[in-house]
Design a protein around this motif. Sequence first.
Motif, PDB file in Angstrom:
ATOM      1  N   SER A 139      31.524  27.784  37.400  1.00 39.72           N
ATOM      2  CA  SER A 139      32.610  26.445  36.919  1.00 39.72           C
ATOM      3  C   SER A 139      33.190  27.275  36.488  1.00 39.72           C
ATOM      4  CB  SER A 139      31.664  25.584  36.531  1.00 39.72           C
ATOM      5  OG  SER A 139      30.118  25.048  36.746  1.00 39.72           O
ATOM      6  N   LEU A 144      25.624  23.820  47.248  1.00 41.72           N
ATOM      7  CA  LEU A 144      24.650  24.377  46.763  1.00 41.72           C
ATOM      8  C   LEU A 144      23.655  25.693  48.566  1.00 41.72           C
ATOM      9  CD1 LEU A 144      22.310  22.675  43.975  1.00 41.72           C
ATOM     10  CD2 LEU A 144      24.021  24.812  43.798  1.00 41.72           C
ATOM     11  N   ARG A 200      26.364  19.913  43.870  1.00 49.21           N
ATOM     12  CA  ARG A 200      26.113  19.688  42.594  1.00 49.21           C
ATOM     13  C   ARG A 200      27.607  19.388  41.819  1.00 49.21           C
ATOM     14  NH1 ARG A 200      25.686  24.882  38.806  1.00 49.21           N
ATOM     15  NH2 ARG A 200      26.411  23.992  37.505  1.00 49.21           N
ATOM     16  N   SER A 201      27.707  18.176  40.890  1.00 48.02           N
ATOM     17  CA  SER A 201      29.443  17.809  40.401  1.00 48.02           C
ATOM     18  C   SER A 201      29.320  17.613  39.431  1.00 48.02           C
ATOM     19  CB  SER A 201      28.995  16.849  41.740  1.00 48.02           C
ATOM     20  OG  SER A 201      30.469  15.522  41.451  1.00 48.02           O
ATOM     21  N   GLY A 234      29.431  18.902  34.780  1.00 44.66           N
ATOM     22  CA  GLY A 234      28.689  19.159  35.465  1.00 44.66           C
ATOM     23  C   GLY A 234      29.056  20.859  35.293  1.00 44.66           C
ATOM     24  N   LYS A 235      28.090  20.756  34.451  1.00 46.03           N
ATOM     25  CA  LYS A 235      28.344  22.403  34.131  1.00 46.03           C
ATOM     26  C   LYS A 235      26.269  22.876  33.591  1.00 46.03           C
ATOM     27  CE  LYS A 235      30.722  22.536  29.865  1.00 46.03           C
ATOM     28  NZ  LYS A 235      30.175  23.768  28.727  1.00 46.03           N
ATOM     29  N   LEU A 259      22.873  19.714  49.395  1.00 39.41           N
ATOM     30  CA  LEU A 259      23.046  19.185  47.536  1.00 39.41           C
ATOM     31  C   LEU A 259      24.300  20.064  46.547  1.00 39.41           C
ATOM     32  CD1 LEU A 259      20.081  20.597  46.105  1.00 39.41           C
ATOM     33  CD2 LEU A 259      19.892  18.072  46.377  1.00 39.41           C
ATOM     34  N   TYR A 319      25.865  29.384  39.127  1.00 39.86           N
ATOM     35  CA  TYR A 319      26.531  28.805  37.009  1.00 39.86           C
ATOM     36  C   TYR A 319      28.031  29.373  36.390  1.00 39.86           C
ATOM     37  CZ  TYR A 319      25.961  28.264  32.715  1.00 39.86           C
ATOM     38  OH  TYR A 319      26.322  27.829  30.713  1.00 39.86           O
ATOM     39  N   PHE A 347      23.605  15.557  42.707  1.00 42.24           N
ATOM     40  CA  PHE A 347      23.683  15.142  41.388  1.00 42.24           C
ATOM     41  C   PHE A 347      24.250  15.780  40.510  1.00 42.24           C
ATOM     42  CE2 PHE A 347      21.529  18.698  42.570  1.00 42.24           C
ATOM     43  CZ  PHE A 347      21.543  20.428  41.408  1.00 42.24           C
ATOM     44  N   HIS A 348      24.714  14.813  39.273  1.00 37.63           N
ATOM     45  CA  HIS A 348      26.083  15.428  38.655  1.00 37.63           C
ATOM     46  C   HIS A 348      26.008  15.043  36.899  1.00 37.63           C
ATOM     47  CE1 HIS A 348      27.536  10.853  37.438  1.00 37.63           C
ATOM     48  NE2 HIS A 348      27.207  10.711  38.910  1.00 37.63           N
ATOM     49  N   THR A 408      23.803  19.335  34.734  1.00 39.94           N
ATOM     50  CA  THR A 408      24.166  19.942  35.925  1.00 39.94           C
ATOM     51  C   THR A 408      23.413  21.239  35.909  1.00 39.94           C
ATOM     52  OG1 THR A 408      25.551  17.972  36.801  1.00 39.94           O
ATOM     53  CG2 THR A 408      25.726  19.527  38.486  1.00 39.94           C
ATOM     54  N   ALA A 454      20.188  22.511  38.414  1.00 36.85           N
ATOM     55  CA  ALA A 454      20.761  23.351  39.544  1.00 36.85           C
ATOM     56  C   ALA A 454      19.735  25.141  39.817  1.00 36.85           C
ATOM     57  CB  ALA A 454      22.194  23.901  39.919  1.00 36.85           C
TER      58      ALA A 454
END
Length: 251
Positions: free
Chosen positions: A178, A16, A34-35, A149-150, A32, A175, A144-145, A153, A157
Amino acid sequence: MDRWFNLVGADNVRDLGGLPTTNGRLTRSGRLLRSDTVQELTKDDVVALRNDYGLRTVIDLRARAEIAREGRGLLANEDIVYHNLSFIPGEFVMADDPRYPLIVADRASQDRVEHYLDYLRKAPDAVAGALRLLADPGCLPALFHCAAGKDRTGVLAAVVLDIAGVERDAVIADYVASNERIDRVDLRLARRPTYDRARSMARTDGMSCRPEVISRFLTAIDDTWGGAAGWARHAGVSDVALRSLRANLID
């Protein structure tokens, strides 16, 4: 900049960092990740996260039922602090649960904005807890996951980036990013019995991240709470924690 963190056992992983803020600064890289779900990470993936990225904390947004069935993978064996903060209150419905034969994973036909707002309305302690963790510099770098992841998460995010003062267009673009790998995410989840995407007919089109969804979500937060920071205060996150969160994420 290329924010993707390429791993063999997860597809939707990105940093991020490098996002513009409204005051002309950038979010910090290496803070960070995101996953999507991480239980298929390989040994090399774990080494990359632990040694190259310096990962200290994992925040798992999945429900307990998901974790019980899917597990945590090799990261569970590492000296990395783990927190489960489920964004789904109550019972998580498995895709192959015979009690719910009509439940499908695809929510494209429903109001996804309301679904996202329900994370804030129905699981405020989990969302606020994640913010407090990310406000602690000792927890970073963190990942964080959820599953794809969308959604879960993506909401965390968006909330974090809005609190950090990231430009709205950049939050929306993060966003939507993904979608670049959503076909790979879909194929991975199709192999997992918990999500059973083939049976539920949830395909890539239904999994897509539409910009108007996160835009409407953020607008609703603005209108109701005066922004993500306003929601966080309403949920009990202190101003001290919010300032620390911003300081952790902004160059």
